[in-house]
Design an enzyme around this catalytic site. Sequence first.
Site, PDB file in Angstrom:
ATOM      1  N   GLY A 114       0.937  -1.172  -0.023  1.00 47.17           N
ATOM      2  CA  GLY A 114      -0.011   0.052  -0.078  1.00 47.17           C
ATOM      3  C   GLY A 114       0.561   1.071  -0.076  1.00 47.17           C
ATOM      4  O   GLY A 114       2.008   1.173   0.052  1.00 47.17           O
ATOM      5  N   LYS A 115       0.358   2.371  -0.300  1.00 44.78           N
ATOM      6  CA  LYS A 115       0.872   3.556  -0.123  1.00 44.78           C
ATOM      7  C   LYS A 115      -0.139   4.703  -0.334  1.00 44.78           C
ATOM      8  O   LYS A 115      -1.025   4.614  -0.601  1.00 44.78           O
ATOM      9  CB  LYS A 115       1.881   3.721  -1.265  1.00 44.78           C
ATOM     10  CG  LYS A 115       3.035   4.736  -1.083  1.00 44.78           C
ATOM     11  CD  LYS A 115       4.069   4.096  -0.123  1.00 44.78           C
ATOM     12  CE  LYS A 115       5.316   4.802  -0.149  1.00 44.78           C
ATOM     13  NZ  LYS A 115       6.360   3.949   0.290  1.00 44.78           N
ATOM     14  N   GLY A 116       0.364   5.691   0.424  1.00 45.32           N
ATOM     15  CA  GLY A 116      -0.473   7.105   0.759  1.00 45.32           C
ATOM     16  C   GLY A 116       0.228   8.205   0.663  1.00 45.32           C
ATOM     17  O   GLY A 116       1.466   8.330   0.927  1.00 45.32           O
TER      18      GLY A 116
END
Length: 432
Positions: A114-116
């Site tokens: 994931g990444k944000g």
Amino acid sequence: MADRIVNGRRRSDDLLLDTALRDFYGAADEMGLSESLISMLSYPERRLDVSVPVEMEDGRVRVFKGYRVQHSTALGPSKGGIRYAQDVTGAECEGLAMLMTWKCSLAGIPYGGGKGGICCDPTALTRREKERMSRTYGARIAPIIGRWSDIPAPDMYTGGQEMVWIMDTICKMLGHFEPAMLTGKPIDYWGARGRTEATGRGTSTCGLELMKVKGLNPANMKIAVQGFGNVGSYTALLLKEAGATIVAISDTTGTYYNPKGINIEKAFEYMNNNPSQRGRKLTGFEKEGCEKLGLNDILFLDCDFLFPCALQGVINQETAPKVKARYIIEGANSPTTVEGEEILKDAGAIVVPDFLANAGGVIGSYFEWAQNLQGFSWTEADYNKRLVDLMTENFNRVWAFAQDKKVTMRRAAYMQAIKRVSDIVALRGVYL
Ligand code: NAD
């Protein structure tokens, strides 16, 4: 950033996402992965775009754009950082989330990628503005965050403080405490002892394991470490403790060179106590018996091992032909360009790729999460031992595969990482 379909495959106008896609296709083709699996894995499972309204100090409301991407949850909850930077885009987060899928898979931990992030200039915000921004962002991504769904961590321009703001907000929304929902927390607030050194410990372990398989004695090795931040400083310290000679270190102020060996403990002390500077720099460290050289000179020194632990793209078409080190261990993310690696490969150098060499960070996060789930904190010695054991196992698995298939370590790492994910995707079926 727009998507394109080229020869039936997804491509992107975003350079980072497009590079991630092309690297994936290259390895997938070499593995003979089916087009169905290739197309499934070339898109994220979920991407959440949020607006983040923040009341600024002057009373006006500014709206920032935020993102959270879950590339894959095939192996487990998605895991990846949250960054605050001016160039954050949804497409970039998609590319970074995909890289996290491969990194977690290769590391042998039960996570997807994931990444944000939030598109903002964090240096232009006051502490209170940053707090309001972090809390609103946390509230808006809360529906997809959780210990068994998606577990954020710090990334560029975020740290323990931002994690506490985000976690505190989501806990208040939930109405109960939930420490395993994110990692990178301060030690006294459900963080993990050992996390600070974890990435450097993993990077140095890769270097020492490479010495072992090549029959090299650390005591005879000359080493240069670019970047003296979190990754570089502990990499240098731990290699020195293992008996190697650190001939050069560098930071934004330049390269510090001593062919007889740099006293790394002194460099730490110097950086932490030097009152004449702001921001933990090595300014003036040449006074401690080093020669001061130019910023990029560290890349071209006479040494056996080079650890680029600062920036992306430093070993490229122009610099690679001048690199003398035969072993390059990528502590930073993407320090070697595709062209740079081709040149190194032709010259017979070995590159240990970033998502193997700097996985100590995410492995350390996994240990923090595991402790939070147990409600029990491990000793630092236990944490360090488990980290070194896992990094050693991972390095040797990739090394053996690369030797067997006669491919570079990067290609071997990609193939192994993709295989673990694609096998599970195939096992679980399309309705993931
Ligand atoms: P950091 O900010 O703590 O340190 C960066 C260091 O690089 C500083 O010493 C800085 O002065 C130096 N630097 C910057 N530009 C330079 C230049 N042109 N020449 C020489 N030195 C320069 O960052 P960090 O956490 O050590 O991260 C470094 C790299 O490792 C980044 O690519 C990061 O994404 C990657 N990484 C970090 C972690 C982690 O756990 N910290 C995990 C995985 C990957």
